[in-house]
Design a protein around this motif. Sequence first.
Motif, PDB file in Angstrom:
ATOM      1  N   VAL A  12       2.410 -26.357  24.018  1.00  0.00           N
ATOM      2  CA  VAL A  12       3.501 -26.274  23.057  1.00  0.00           C
ATOM      3  C   VAL A  12       3.923 -24.928  23.156  1.00  0.00           C
ATOM      4  O   VAL A  12       3.410 -23.848  23.015  1.00  0.00           O
ATOM      5  N   HIS A  15       7.478 -24.409  18.261  1.00  0.00           N
ATOM      6  CA  HIS A  15       7.718 -25.485  17.237  1.00  0.00           C
ATOM      7  C   HIS A  15       8.272 -24.911  16.078  1.00  0.00           C
ATOM      8  O   HIS A  15       7.801 -23.934  15.362  1.00  0.00           O
ATOM      9  N   ALA A  55       9.575 -29.638  18.448  1.00  0.00           N
ATOM     10  CA  ALA A  55       8.544 -28.851  19.397  1.00  0.00           C
ATOM     11  C   ALA A  55       9.248 -28.968  20.844  1.00  0.00           C
ATOM     12  O   ALA A  55       9.536 -29.881  21.234  1.00  0.00           O
ATOM     13  N   GLN A  57       7.547 -28.803  24.213  1.00  0.00           N
ATOM     14  CA  GLN A  57       6.218 -29.185  24.704  1.00  0.00           C
ATOM     15  C   GLN A  57       6.236 -29.630  26.034  1.00  0.00           C
ATOM     16  O   GLN A  57       7.202 -30.628  26.364  1.00  0.00           O
ATOM     17  N   ARG A 299      -1.156 -23.822  22.604  1.00  0.00           N
ATOM     18  CA  ARG A 299       0.050 -23.262  21.950  1.00  0.00           C
ATOM     19  C   ARG A 299       0.239 -21.792  22.326  1.00  0.00           C
ATOM     20  O   ARG A 299      -0.599 -21.110  22.372  1.00  0.00           O
ATOM     21  N   ALA A 303       3.474 -20.323  17.708  1.00  0.00           N
ATOM     22  CA  ALA A 303       4.007 -22.145  17.747  1.00  0.00           C
ATOM     23  C   ALA A 303       3.165 -22.863  17.076  1.00  0.00           C
ATOM     24  O   ALA A 303       2.929 -23.923  17.305  1.00  0.00           O
TER      25      ALA A 303
END
Length: 310
Positions: A12, A15, A55, A57, A299, A303
């Motif tokens: 990720v 987000h 997000a 990702q 992440r 995030a």
Amino acid sequence: MTLGEVEVIRIVEWHRPFAPATGLVPGAGAGVWRENAHWLAPDHWDPVSGRAVLALQTWVLRGAGLTVVVDTGAGNGRERPGMPPFHRCAGDFPALLARAGVHPRDVDVVVNTHLHVDHVGWNTVERDGEWVPMFPRARYLLPAADDAHFGPAGGYGQGRDPADRLVYEDSVAPLHRAGVVELWEGSHRIDARLTLESVPGHTPGSSVLRLVSGGARAVFVGDLVHSPVQILRPDANSGACLDPVRAVAGRRRVLERAAGTGELLIPAHFGGPGAVEVRRAPGGGFALGPWAGGWAAVRAPGAGAGAGAG
């Protein structure tokens, strides 16, 4: 998370609130967000600003000696006029991969579900003033219809978005020059567990990646749905769908199969757990089943989940 014999790693980059919800999915209407605020917030909707939370990702799949990267985000240092979330980004995706135990040389296959800006960026990195493939040993699987549409033969997206030319030139054309592209259409089997299937509508070559392994089933659907409200309102397209009629038909077909076979739905931009089961609802619609549990994502700092993240 492990699905059958395949390890799935979630990377990720961010987000956060992305765009006004009624603009991202204009056909859903404002009411569906408010009616479902108790579970849409904070991972999928920020009720204070009214913005959808998305997000950015990437998914990494490892199994049977094969490492597959699904979609590659927006990349760094790219000129993206008119696209503020993706203009001159400065993230550290390679470091996130390293934290997940993945080196670019480990990757065998890169899948771009379609060729929009936020799905192809880390296809390449800049070295000595040139864009070169980030994953030096990988073959890059690109939908042929998208390559034609967003490439020079299709007028770089037929001029719909001025940034399409730049996206193609720095994130796709270098792959062709390096000879690492494999164009496909219809369907394409990667191995015994993974199959690509064309679902045009969002873009001419939009696709999904199906995983079947050890009794587990999942489908990585790219931008077939941007928000969970599109499961509740499958006739509601995002504002970026190029062929609205085909997009609705494809979304319904994939959701119907997921509901009928127990496939775990894994979209490109869902926050929260990131993946959800789909159920049939009365009247021919769909409902959300259980969210995927036990998912530990790699992440970037800041995030974390929630509308205030990013």
